[in-house]
Scaffold this motif. Sequence first.
Motif, PDB file in Angstrom:
ATOM      1  N   TRP A 110       0.834  -1.206   0.000  1.00 13.78           N
ATOM      2  CA  TRP A 110       0.000   0.000   0.000  1.00 13.78           C
ATOM      3  C   TRP A 110       0.863   1.248   0.000  1.00 13.78           C
ATOM      4  CZ3 TRP A 110      -4.694   0.774  -1.439  1.00 13.78           C
ATOM      5  CH2 TRP A 110      -5.633  -0.243  -1.327  1.00 13.78           C
ATOM      6  N   TRP A 111       1.957   1.256   0.782  1.00 12.92           N
ATOM      7  CA  TRP A 111       2.852   2.416   0.795  1.00 12.92           C
ATOM      8  C   TRP A 111       3.539   2.595  -0.549  1.00 12.92           C
ATOM      9  CZ3 TRP A 111       2.393   6.238   3.918  1.00 12.92           C
ATOM     10  CH2 TRP A 111       1.905   6.048   5.199  1.00 12.92           C
ATOM     11  N   LEU A 129       1.098   4.063  -2.965  1.00 14.13           N
ATOM     12  CA  LEU A 129       0.883   5.479  -2.684  1.00 14.13           C
ATOM     13  C   LEU A 129       2.026   6.330  -3.230  1.00 14.13           C
ATOM     14  CD1 LEU A 129      -0.937   7.534  -1.243  1.00 14.13           C
ATOM     15  CD2 LEU A 129       0.470   7.173   0.777  1.00 14.13           C
TER      16      LEU A 129
END
Length: 56
Positions: free
Chosen positions: A25-26, A29
């Motif tokens: 997820w990071w 992003l």
Amino acid sequence: MVPGLLVLLLVLLLFGAGFALKILWWVALVVLIIWLLGFLFRGTGAGGGRGRWYRW
């Protein structure tokens, strides 16, 4: 003892999967931010139009 080891192994697998998903997820992003910044900082092309900031 074997069921206890199986439960411990399951906990370790789920913890590892959760950690990997959080890292993904990071990464997603960061890629999204870089992609959006590319629209702000792209230069003009040879024909006077706005060019792409990436090569592909």
